[in-house]
Design an enzyme around this catalytic site. Sequence first.
Site, PDB file in Angstrom:
ATOM      1  N   GLY A 110       0.726  -1.180  -0.085  1.00 48.73           N
ATOM      2  CA  GLY A 110       0.151   0.048   0.261  1.00 48.73           C
ATOM      3  C   GLY A 110       1.014   1.247  -0.166  1.00 48.73           C
ATOM      4  N   THR A 111       2.008   1.230   0.755  1.00 48.54           N
ATOM      5  CA  THR A 111       2.830   2.419   0.864  1.00 48.54           C
ATOM      6  C   THR A 111       3.257   2.690  -0.661  1.00 48.54           C
ATOM      7  OG1 THR A 111       3.176   1.915   3.315  1.00 48.54           O
ATOM      8  CG2 THR A 111       4.667   3.342   2.024  1.00 48.54           C
TER       9      THR A 111
ATOM     10  N   ASN B 156      -7.330   3.978   9.047  1.00 46.39           N
ATOM     11  CA  ASN B 156      -6.840   2.689   9.682  1.00 46.39           C
ATOM     12  C   ASN B 156      -7.020   2.945  11.303  1.00 46.39           C
ATOM     13  OD1 ASN B 156      -5.018   4.854   8.801  1.00 46.39           O
ATOM     14  ND2 ASN B 156      -3.575   3.710  10.133  1.00 46.39           N
TER      15      ASN B 156
ATOM     16  N   GLN C  27      -7.338   0.091   3.842  1.00 47.56           N
ATOM     17  CA  GLN C  27      -8.353  -0.714   4.955  1.00 47.56           C
ATOM     18  C   GLN C  27      -9.643  -0.989   4.579  1.00 47.56           C
ATOM     19  OE1 GLN C  27      -7.382  -1.368   7.975  1.00 47.56           O
ATOM     20  NE2 GLN C  27      -5.575  -0.404   8.130  1.00 47.56           N
TER      21      GLN C  27
ATOM     22  N   SER D 238      -3.646  -3.049  -0.374  1.00 43.90           N
ATOM     23  CA  SER D 238      -2.318  -3.876   0.219  1.00 43.90           C
ATOM     24  C   SER D 238      -2.794  -5.346   0.714  1.00 43.90           C
ATOM     25  CB  SER D 238      -1.831  -3.243   1.339  1.00 43.90           C
ATOM     26  OG  SER D 238      -0.857  -4.026   1.966  1.00 43.90           O
ATOM     27  N   GLY D 239      -2.062  -6.396   0.286  1.00 38.55           N
ATOM     28  CA  GLY D 239      -2.495  -7.662   0.408  1.00 38.55           C
ATOM     29  C   GLY D 239      -2.665  -8.040   1.874  1.00 38.55           C
ATOM     30  N   HIS D 240      -1.632  -7.547   2.755  1.00 38.87           N
ATOM     31  CA  HIS D 240      -1.595  -8.028   4.301  1.00 38.87           C
ATOM     32  C   HIS D 240      -2.643  -7.371   5.052  1.00 38.87           C
ATOM     33  CE1 HIS D 240       0.114  -4.596   6.414  1.00 38.87           C
ATOM     34  NE2 HIS D 240       0.735  -4.286   5.168  1.00 38.87           N
TER      35      HIS D 240
ATOM     36  N   THR E 216      11.647  -7.872 -10.806  1.00 34.66           N
ATOM     37  CA  THR E 216      11.053  -9.005 -11.179  1.00 34.66           C
ATOM     38  C   THR E 216       9.765  -9.269 -10.100  1.00 34.66           C
ATOM     39  OG1 THR E 216      13.125 -10.063 -11.729  1.00 34.66           O
ATOM     40  CG2 THR E 216      11.593 -11.564 -11.001  1.00 34.66           C
TER      41      THR E 216
ATOM     42  N   CYS F  72       3.663   6.938  22.666  1.00 40.24           N
ATOM     43  CA  CYS F  72       4.643   6.058  23.181  1.00 40.24           C
ATOM     44  C   CYS F  72       4.623   4.581  22.575  1.00 40.24           C
ATOM     45  CB  CYS F  72       4.420   5.576  24.896  1.00 40.24           C
ATOM     46  SG  CYS F  72       4.572   7.090  25.964  1.00 40.24           S
TER      47      CYS F  72
HETATM   48  C1  LIG Z   1      22.232  -7.357 -12.610  1.00 33.71           C
HETATM   49  C2  LIG Z   1      21.035  -7.152 -12.264  1.00 33.71           C
HETATM   50  N1  LIG Z   1      20.482  -6.080 -11.720  1.00 33.71           N
HETATM   51  C3  LIG Z   1      19.191  -6.029 -11.142  1.00 33.71           C
HETATM   52  C4  LIG Z   1      18.220  -6.932 -11.485  1.00 33.71           C
HETATM   53  C5  LIG Z   1      17.038  -6.593 -11.004  1.00 33.71           C
HETATM   54  O1  LIG Z   1      16.694  -7.438  -9.776  1.00 33.71           O
HETATM   55  P1  LIG Z   1      15.113  -7.739  -9.101  1.00 33.71           P
HETATM   56  O2  LIG Z   1      14.876  -8.580 -10.269  1.00 33.71           O
HETATM   57  O3  LIG Z   1      15.237  -8.364  -8.000  1.00 33.71           O
HETATM   58  O4  LIG Z   1      14.449  -6.308  -9.130  1.00 33.71           O
HETATM   59  C6  LIG Z   1      18.646  -8.166 -12.042  1.00 33.71           C
HETATM   60  C7  LIG Z   1      17.810  -9.272 -12.298  1.00 33.71           C
HETATM   61  O5  LIG Z   1      16.717  -8.960 -12.685  1.00 33.71           O
HETATM   62  C8  LIG Z   1      19.920  -8.310 -12.369  1.00 33.71           C
HETATM   63  O6  LIG Z   1      20.369  -9.336 -12.906  1.00 33.71           O
HETATM   64  C1  LIG Z   2      -4.796   3.332   5.481  1.00 34.62           C
HETATM   65  C2  LIG Z   2      -3.529   2.732   5.117  1.00 34.62           C
HETATM   66  N1  LIG Z   2      -2.726   3.144   4.280  1.00 34.62           N
HETATM   67  C3  LIG Z   2      -1.459   2.711   3.741  1.00 34.62           C
HETATM   68  C4  LIG Z   2      -0.843   1.744   4.438  1.00 34.62           C
HETATM   69  C5  LIG Z   2       0.431   0.854   4.161  1.00 34.62           C
HETATM   70  O1  LIG Z   2       0.276  -0.241   3.563  1.00 34.62           O
HETATM   71  P1  LIG Z   2       1.507  -1.069   3.453  1.00 34.62           P
HETATM   72  O2  LIG Z   2       1.702  -1.629   4.844  1.00 34.62           O
HETATM   73  O3  LIG Z   2       1.139  -2.304   2.560  1.00 34.62           O
HETATM   74  O4  LIG Z   2       2.708  -0.465   2.798  1.00 34.62           O
HETATM   75  C6  LIG Z   2      -1.579   1.212   5.664  1.00 34.62           C
HETATM   76  C7  LIG Z   2      -1.085   0.079   6.676  1.00 34.62           C
HETATM   77  O5  LIG Z   2       0.006   0.359   6.897  1.00 34.62           O
HETATM   78  C8  LIG Z   2      -2.708   1.598   6.048  1.00 34.62           C
HETATM   79  O6  LIG Z   2      -3.583   1.400   7.066  1.00 34.62           O
END
Ligand SMILES: Cc1ncc(COP(=O)(O)O)c(C=O)c1O
Ligand SMILES: Cc1ncc(COP(=O)(O)O)c(C=O)c1O
Lengths: 146, 146, 389, 389
Positions: free
Chosen positions: C75-76, C154, C182, C202-204, C240, C328
Amino acid sequence: MQYSEKVMDHFMNPRNVGEIEKADGVGTCGNPVCGDLMTFYIKVEPRNHDPHLARIAEIRFKTFGCGAAIAVASMASEMAQGKTLSEVIAMSRDDVACQLDGLPPAKMHCSNMGVQAIQEAIKDYLTKTGRHDIASTIKGCPRAVH
Amino acid sequence: MQYSEKVMDHFMNPRNVGEIEKADGVGTCGNPVCGDLMTFYIKVEPRNHDPHLARIAEIRFKTFGCGAAIAVASMASEMAQGKTLSEVIAMSRDDVACQLDGLPPAKMHCSNMGVQAIQEAIKDYLTKTGRHDIASTIKGCPRAVH
Amino acid sequence: MKNGARQIYLDNNATTPVDPRVFETMRPYFSEIAGNPSSIHSAGQQARRAIEEARARTAALLGCRVEEIYFTSGGTESNNITIKGTALAQDKRKKIIASAIEHHAVLEPCIYLRRFGFELVKIPVDQHGTVDLDSLGRALDDNALLVSVMHANNEVGTIQPIQEISKLAHQHGALFHTDAVQTAGKIPVDVQAMGIDMLSLSGHKFYGPKGAGALFARRGIRFDPLVHGGHHERNKRAGTENVPGIAGLGKACEIAASDMAEEELRIRGLRDRLWQGIQGAITEIRLNGHPDQRLSGTLNFSVRYVEGESMLLKLDQEQICASSGSACTSGSLEPSHVLLAMGLPHDLAHGSLRFSLGRFNTEADIDRVIEVLPSIVDQLRAISPLYKK
Amino acid sequence: MKNGARQIYLDNNATTPVDPRVFETMRPYFSEIAGNPSSIHSAGQQARRAIEEARARTAALLGCRVEEIYFTSGGTESNNITIKGTALAQDKRKKIIASAIEHHAVLEPCIYLRRFGFELVKIPVDQHGTVDLDSLGRALDDNALLVSVMHANNEVGTIQPIQEISKLAHQHGALFHTDAVQTAGKIPVDVQAMGIDMLSLSGHKFYGPKGAGALFARRGIRFDPLVHGGHHERNKRAGTENVPGIAGLGKACEIAASDMAEEELRIRGLRDRLWQGIQGAITEIRLNGHPDQRLSGTLNFSVRYVEGESMLLKLDQEQICASSGSACTSGSLEPSHVLLAMGLPHDLAHGSLRFSLGRFNTEADIDRVIEVLPSIVDQLRAISPLYKK
Ligand SMILES: Cc1ncc(COP(=O)(O)O)c(C=O)c1O
Ligand SMILES: Cc1ncc(COP(=O)(O)O)c(C=O)c1O
């Protein structure tokens, strides 16, 4: 929050909680607006008319605050109990944090507050007993709430 | 690459691969620098001295290129085989892609190339047989490699 | 830890456990079907299909086209792409409007953009946390690029009148983005009906995996990528693809779409039971958030005279996980900007508690909280210098 | 598909399957230990500990301090943070220097920065893919902010003289970044000895999960975050942490640190066996990349008269997964910028094949390729208009 076992022990079972009705000194540090407030009450046992040698006979506190604030107050009260006023005046926040096996960096201000609130109570006692000279040397709480 | 089963079939088992020694027409499209090259060879069966009614009697190709290029060449050769020259001149890349159950968007240029290379071969035949008039109406390959 | 009771997790707005069905969907993509979706061989193409299936499921949840979904790391990131991406892709409009109670993931990118000449205008909320439409109307002009208002908050769960907000934004030619982190998967979201141009999820937050999110961007909207470097996600998000994460996100969307209505009711019932129990047993508390325009799983209230973290710690000792808007709990000095924006005094903000319920909570969980919380509050009030019986 | 043989995966530079030990490390963090690491309750703190353990393991692999590791969503993101983050955090130096054979994840962020007044200078390589140090020296001046040269190239495997390059960069007060996505976990990386200021790595390239990567940034280096919005990763990377992904990345680092030397030898043996077998059976091929300063798992060569994608497809029909620098595999018109930068003519670049070996390959895999590839080349040459026997 990653608190040490000692912190959790003092937080869950705080020592010396309460108030003292006719306390010789009362000191407060913090502010509910900031999320932390501590008040200490002390009974002082005089010795040879020398305030430096006087001892903390009894100590009680109340705290509004986070886990660290409560544990710090409890630990500080245990550390001050029975000590001379000079010894308590010389106490630093690191002494308390150290006795608690450390505090998270964001919580070190709580540690400060514990020591300062007790020192405020001593200051109060010294002022009441006419020892403004010594009282004025005690730093106490930056923005004490009286 | 998500190729259709038809594409994979023509890629794995291309029809009409080869060369024709004494071809009536030869046409090439593409360029190894670009990664695709196709050459078509045709034998033409004349009819009533009207080139429009003449038919592709035999067709062969060779291809340097990706899976789509090979499949396109194969499919285009099958589609052209036995057709009149007019019919082949009217063929479009979409006809070939369509017969292959579609091609990925990035591969549509291969489809174009297949049709154009056969049309180049027809152009070559028409030129050789003195029909510059009709030959000049055939677009063929943008930058044909002869 | 006490009496080895099982953990009662009531912090579902912070994150949710992965649904076992989601996990089963993800599992093959770690080690068996482990190709790179950009590869042309079958191992890659199988992974590619998993992504496109997830895209279809995500689009179905939002009522948009598949090609309007971009997968992100959460989400961020989706919020960051939206805000920085739309701002930097043009140089006509320089004002970004957001509610005062947006997540930091919206506010911080806006603040960062100041150095590129953009202005952030924060719209206040009322005591329930609802955005003030008059203020929004006043802030809008033809310099307004984007209005970003979260679908639901949230911390307090207040649901915003998205349709009215998007209408206002569009009247001034501004884009409308909603942070639906949310709400996606919890209450219906229909990007057409609600007039949403861009949306973050956001999936989680709804039983999918951490590290997988999505951005919806209506076809034709121009935005710069945040992460450059490849043709992934139609040139909008390089790197990737997190195939198991994306597959899991898709499955989470599918489950949500089918179970949402029933689940929402059940959770609402549990939450109301919790609030009734607490109200019956603890004095001097006050509800934070909208009384009814509120996420069914969110219960946020303030407990007078007591600080939030200390309640959380004692709850945790009883194996109950909850949250607070106390300073806190965040290591900062100020308590929750959301509670303050709603007009809560500092001490009540410090004393807030949030229970957020989810798919895996039961009545027994709720009853345990009702059993345990009153004595925790009593203990802490007993040592509080602010509390006088 | 033929005769239902098991898949032979020789595309480990594109991505690797997750090691079963890594998967077991990740597994509890999906549904059981599923707290948000920012939460103060035990569920959150358990997740927090998993992250910090992973950080320690990652730091150990690189020989840096734990607080110099920032977790990201992958190598591409790490490269983006480095380049955009260091550039935009200052306004003194305006030149970024990168090798001509960097991954797009380095080149594209540099190109994006042009609009903010930054200049990209590309340093050529020789026919083996080694960066030309003289050109680098000439490009360096006191306007040079950052030199980014990959530790080893993903297509041809050539390993760069990192120590000399970083020394040159530092002589001119420039920072040195290396994209170690292809080397971290495969060959030793020591950021101190090699003079590296920033480094990118990616989990899925060494048997960790997709969607998890790391950035090393030497203490004291100033860079802006790419993703704003929270205190995560010491304010440098906002967003709820991908806990299972990070835990898996940490485990992958740990395994790599312990098995690297042995594994490297074994893989090199397999690769040399493959090359010998192929050389013995196919005429008119040429090796791409450095003859010995090369990743032990990478074998890239060009096959004259034949185009790469068609070889890949036929290999895939035999259940063999490989890769090519042909334009036809990327959907672009130009073949690999790496092969062209090394001076390969276009037709040889189109006819390149890359086999990249990894932890799970066996001699039987290699022997199968040696058995199958020659006839594939024969078939394709037979229909190639360029080939004359
Ligand atoms: C040399 C190099 N740099 C960067 C990347 C990108 O990494 P990632 O797929 O984790 O984003 C790759 C592979 O895709 C790579 O072979
Ligand atoms: C309203 C809201 N926006 C954005 C985020 C950020 O999402 P993520 O944790 O997937 O980066 C959150 C939770 O952390 C959220 O509650």
